[in-house]
Design an enzyme around this catalytic site. Structure first.
Site, PDB file in Angstrom:
ATOM      1  N   GLY A  80       0.809  -1.218   0.000  1.00 48.40           N
ATOM      2  CA  GLY A  80       0.000   0.000   0.000  1.00 48.40           C
ATOM      3  C   GLY A  80       0.837   1.261   0.000  1.00 48.40           C
ATOM      4  O   GLY A  80       0.330   2.349   0.207  1.00 48.40           O
ATOM      5  N   GLY A 121      -7.780  -6.738  -5.021  1.00 49.23           N
ATOM      6  CA  GLY A 121      -8.788  -6.589  -3.969  1.00 49.23           C
ATOM      7  C   GLY A 121      -9.277  -5.146  -3.939  1.00 49.23           C
ATOM      8  O   GLY A 121      -8.840  -4.322  -4.751  1.00 49.23           O
ATOM      9  N   SER A 124      -6.363  -2.339  -3.393  1.00 52.53           N
ATOM     10  CA  SER A 124      -5.485  -2.052  -4.537  1.00 52.53           C
ATOM     11  C   SER A 124      -6.279  -1.507  -5.718  1.00 52.53           C
ATOM     12  O   SER A 124      -5.793  -0.686  -6.487  1.00 52.53           O
ATOM     13  CB  SER A 124      -4.666  -3.273  -4.925  1.00 52.53           C
ATOM     14  OG  SER A 124      -5.401  -4.434  -4.812  1.00 52.53           O
ATOM     15  N   THR A 145      -9.852 -12.053  -3.744  1.00 53.58           N
ATOM     16  CA  THR A 145      -9.464 -11.989  -2.333  1.00 53.58           C
ATOM     17  C   THR A 145      -9.935 -13.248  -1.611  1.00 53.58           C
ATOM     18  O   THR A 145     -11.094 -13.669  -1.791  1.00 53.58           O
ATOM     19  CB  THR A 145     -10.033 -10.764  -1.578  1.00 53.58           C
ATOM     20  OG1 THR A 145      -9.789 -10.939  -0.174  1.00 53.58           O
ATOM     21  CG2 THR A 145     -11.525 -10.564  -1.751  1.00 53.58           C
ATOM     22  N   ILE A 146      -9.052 -13.819  -0.804  1.00 53.56           N
ATOM     23  CA  ILE A 146      -9.480 -14.971  -0.006  1.00 53.56           C
ATOM     24  C   ILE A 146     -10.471 -14.532   1.075  1.00 53.56           C
ATOM     25  O   ILE A 146     -11.166 -15.355   1.642  1.00 53.56           O
ATOM     26  CB  ILE A 146      -8.290 -15.722   0.651  1.00 53.56           C
ATOM     27  CG1 ILE A 146      -7.593 -14.867   1.711  1.00 53.56           C
ATOM     28  CG2 ILE A 146      -7.317 -16.246  -0.379  1.00 53.56           C
ATOM     29  CD1 ILE A 146      -6.744 -15.677   2.679  1.00 53.56           C
ATOM     30  N   ASP A 147     -10.514 -13.226   1.352  1.00 59.46           N
ATOM     31  CA  ASP A 147     -11.412 -12.738   2.406  1.00 59.46           C
ATOM     32  C   ASP A 147     -12.878 -12.711   1.930  1.00 59.46           C
ATOM     33  O   ASP A 147     -13.794 -12.652   2.740  1.00 59.46           O
ATOM     34  CB  ASP A 147     -11.011 -11.317   2.840  1.00 59.46           C
ATOM     35  CG  ASP A 147      -9.558 -11.238   3.269  1.00 59.46           C
ATOM     36  OD1 ASP A 147      -8.988 -12.290   3.611  1.00 59.46           O
ATOM     37  OD2 ASP A 147      -8.985 -10.129   3.253  1.00 59.46           O
ATOM     38  N   ARG A 182      -8.806 -33.400  22.483  1.00 59.30           N
ATOM     39  CA  ARG A 182      -8.356 -32.011  22.577  1.00 59.30           C
ATOM     40  C   ARG A 182      -9.353 -31.015  22.004  1.00 59.30           C
ATOM     41  O   ARG A 182     -10.199 -31.363  21.172  1.00 59.30           O
ATOM     42  CB  ARG A 182      -7.059 -31.838  21.782  1.00 59.30           C
ATOM     43  CG  ARG A 182      -5.873 -32.278  22.573  1.00 59.30           C
ATOM     44  CD  ARG A 182      -4.581 -32.026  21.834  1.00 59.30           C
ATOM     45  NE  ARG A 182      -3.498 -32.347  22.742  1.00 59.30           N
ATOM     46  CZ  ARG A 182      -2.341 -32.865  22.376  1.00 59.30           C
ATOM     47  NH1 ARG A 182      -2.093 -33.113  21.110  1.00 59.30           N
ATOM     48  NH2 ARG A 182      -1.425 -33.114  23.280  1.00 59.30           N
ATOM     49  N   ARG A 191      -8.976 -10.908   7.534  1.00 60.38           N
ATOM     50  CA  ARG A 191      -8.916  -9.516   7.979  1.00 60.38           C
ATOM     51  C   ARG A 191     -10.189  -9.183   8.757  1.00 60.38           C
ATOM     52  O   ARG A 191     -10.514  -9.913   9.668  1.00 60.38           O
ATOM     53  CB  ARG A 191      -8.735  -8.596   6.775  1.00 60.38           C
ATOM     54  CG  ARG A 191      -7.688  -7.496   7.022  1.00 60.38           C
ATOM     55  CD  ARG A 191      -7.669  -6.507   5.926  1.00 60.38           C
ATOM     56  NE  ARG A 191      -7.013  -7.019   4.750  1.00 60.38           N
ATOM     57  CZ  ARG A 191      -5.718  -6.874   4.461  1.00 60.38           C
ATOM     58  NH1 ARG A 191      -4.944  -6.228   5.288  1.00 60.38           N
ATOM     59  NH2 ARG A 191      -5.210  -7.361   3.356  1.00 60.38           N
ATOM     60  N   HIS A 287      -0.532 -18.141   5.906  1.00 62.33           N
ATOM     61  CA  HIS A 287      -0.461 -17.982   4.446  1.00 62.33           C
ATOM     62  C   HIS A 287      -0.647 -19.291   3.680  1.00 62.33           C
ATOM     63  O   HIS A 287      -0.743 -19.258   2.449  1.00 62.33           O
ATOM     64  CB  HIS A 287       0.855 -17.297   4.071  1.00 62.33           C
ATOM     65  CG  HIS A 287       0.891 -15.870   4.544  1.00 62.33           C
ATOM     66  ND1 HIS A 287       1.174 -15.555   5.845  1.00 62.33           N
ATOM     67  CD2 HIS A 287       0.614 -14.715   3.904  1.00 62.33           C
ATOM     68  CE1 HIS A 287       1.085 -14.240   6.000  1.00 62.33           C
ATOM     69  NE2 HIS A 287       0.758 -13.708   4.840  1.00 62.33           N
TER      70      HIS A 287
HETATM   71  O1  F6P Z   1      -6.442  -9.871   2.391  1.00 59.62           O
HETATM   72  C1  F6P Z   1      -5.845 -11.120   2.293  1.00 59.62           C
HETATM   73  C2  F6P Z   1      -5.060 -11.455   3.537  1.00 59.62           C
HETATM   74  O2  F6P Z   1      -4.565 -12.786   3.380  1.00 59.62           O
HETATM   75  C3  F6P Z   1      -5.842 -11.324   4.837  1.00 59.62           C
HETATM   76  O3  F6P Z   1      -6.734 -12.380   5.046  1.00 59.62           O
HETATM   77  C4  F6P Z   1      -4.710 -11.247   5.821  1.00 59.62           C
HETATM   78  O4  F6P Z   1      -5.116 -10.572   6.988  1.00 59.62           O
HETATM   79  C5  F6P Z   1      -3.669 -10.453   5.077  1.00 59.62           C
HETATM   80  O5  F6P Z   1      -3.967 -10.589   3.694  1.00 59.62           O
HETATM   81  C6  F6P Z   1      -2.251 -10.889   5.316  1.00 59.62           C
HETATM   82  O6  F6P Z   1      -1.414 -10.005   4.662  1.00 59.62           O
HETATM   83  P1  F6P Z   1       0.149 -10.235   4.486  1.00 59.62           P
HETATM   84  O7  F6P Z   1       0.334 -11.100   3.278  1.00 59.62           O
HETATM   85  O8  F6P Z   1       0.688  -8.863   4.266  1.00 59.62           O
HETATM   86  O9  F6P Z   1       0.659 -10.892   5.719  1.00 59.62           O
END
Ligand code: F6P
Length: 364
Positions: A80, A121, A124, A145-147, A182, A191, A287
């Site tokens: 960013g 996303g 960007s 976006t995975i979000d 467990r 996010r 990730h």
């Molecule tokens: O927006 C995608 C995302 O994977 C979010 O779910 C997560 O909070 C963030 O990006 C992680 O960002 P970075 O790759 O900068 O650690």
């Protein structure tokens, strides 16, 4: 614009599975019309760099099965902060906003681009569209976006594969949790949005799922854990979205101070101290959720989005964002899309109802 176009394509923001499929689909769809297609490396950085960092695509570029792999063959950037550019020798070049616009404009002119296809996303998309406006170049956006919280679209590239990764993690954790009686706490990305956590939790048959959109209480979580134990069930799967706050109203941040991380550890420590002698382990998926080969669903979405984007450009329709609404691919004015904030989980929506219907604790 003439019939034969010259277009650029770039990926921007955090990577996810399906980006390479989208790049290939944009390239093939444009090449099949006889257009020239340029891949811009590392989001807009490829246009800011001197010399510029790009490649002109031919079909041969897709002989290697990039499109079947995760990540992005063009590289990306989610910092960013384009004002700090890392140069080829590794040094940092500070650029003013005016210099960035000038470089962007000159870069677009040098390549002779008619339009830019931006796969990104919401964050960007807003940044790149500003540069495109200032440089006077047309743009079409493709959401990823995975979000899954991109505005105006019910699906974005990368979500389906990430959701599957969460489900598979829960499948694996279920057997080890069962063996050791467990409570497995699984921290899921997203996010400020709980789509990935909630849908992953339903598919992965979790017992508890905490998401940012629904308030919960620590006592509610403990009550549910006790009920599960009393029911005779040996173990528990508890999903926590990384963006939830603790009952004390605290977010945990990763070392970069920008993204979330740590809430699973918080719950693990606190629950382990309960008199119930809960046997708790924290799992942070991190990730892992952004990698791996894209599922068919993401490949289909990426291909359909890309073909629609090229059709828009062919018809001379620009400054649009490709979206999926009610299961159909369409498009919206980019300006209108950018006015809509991100799309969180609807606390009264279908997915929350399914979770509650299954007896999952999702908050109060
Ligand atoms: O927006 C995608 C995302 O994977 C979010 O779910 C997560 O909070 C963030 O990006 C992680 O960002 P970075 O790759 O900068 O650690």
């Amino acid at each position: 614009m003439s019939d034969k176009k010259r277009i650029g394509v770039l990926t921007s923001g955090g990577d996810c599975s399906g980006l390479n499929t989208a790049i290939r689909a944009v390239a093939c769809s444009a090449l099949s019309r006889g257009w020239d297609v340029f891949g811009i490396y590392n989001a807009t950085d490829g246009l800011f760099a001197r010399p510029m960092h790009y490649k002109q695509f031919t079909y041969a570029d897709f002989d290697f099965p990039y499109a079947r792999l995760g990540g992005t063959m063009l590289g990306t950037n989610n910092s960013g902060n384009p004002n700090q550019q890392i140069t080829a020798d590794g040094s940092v070049e500070e650029l003013t906003d005016e210099q960035l616009v000038e470089r962007f404009r000159d870069g677009v002119k040098e390549l002779g681009l008619d339009a830019l296809v931006v796969i990104g996303g919401d964050g960007s998309m807003a940044i790149v569209s500003k540069f495109c406006q200032q440089a006077g170049i047309a743009m079409v956006g493709i959401p990823k976006t995975i979000d899954n919280d991109a505005p105006a679209t019910e699906s974005a590239i990368g979500f389906a594969t990430a959701r599957n990764i969460v489900m598979e993690a829960l499948d694996r954790l279920d057997t080890t949790a069962n063996s050791h009686q467990r409570i497995m706490i699984v921290e899921v990305m997203g996010r400020g949005a709980g789509h990935l956590a909630l849908e992953g939790a339903i598919a992965g048959m979790a017992d508890i799922c905490l998401i940012p959109e629904i308030p919960y209480t620590y006592e509610g979580v403990v009550k549910k854990l006790r009920e599960i134990r009393a029911s005779g069930r040996s173990h528990t799967l508890m999903v926590v979205a990384e963006g939830i706050k603790t009952p004390e109203g605290k977010h945990f941040y990763a070392a970069n101070g920008r993204t979330f991380a740590g809430v699973a550890n918080y719950f693990t420590e606190r629950l382990s101290q309960e008199p119930d002698k809960f046997n708790v382990r924290a799992n942070i998926l991190g990730h892992v959720q952004r990698g791996g080969t894209p599922m068919a669903q993401d490949r289909l979405l990426a291909s359909a989005f890309a073909v629609h984007a090229i059709e828009l450009l062919e018809k001379g329709q620009t400054n649009r964002m490709v979206v999926c609404q009610k299961g159909r691919i369409s498009d919206m004015d980019l300006k209108d899309v950018l006015k809509i904030a991100h799309t969180p989980v609807d606390p009264n929506g279908a997915m929350v109802q399914v979770a509650r219907g299954l007896g999952m604790y999702v908050g109060e």
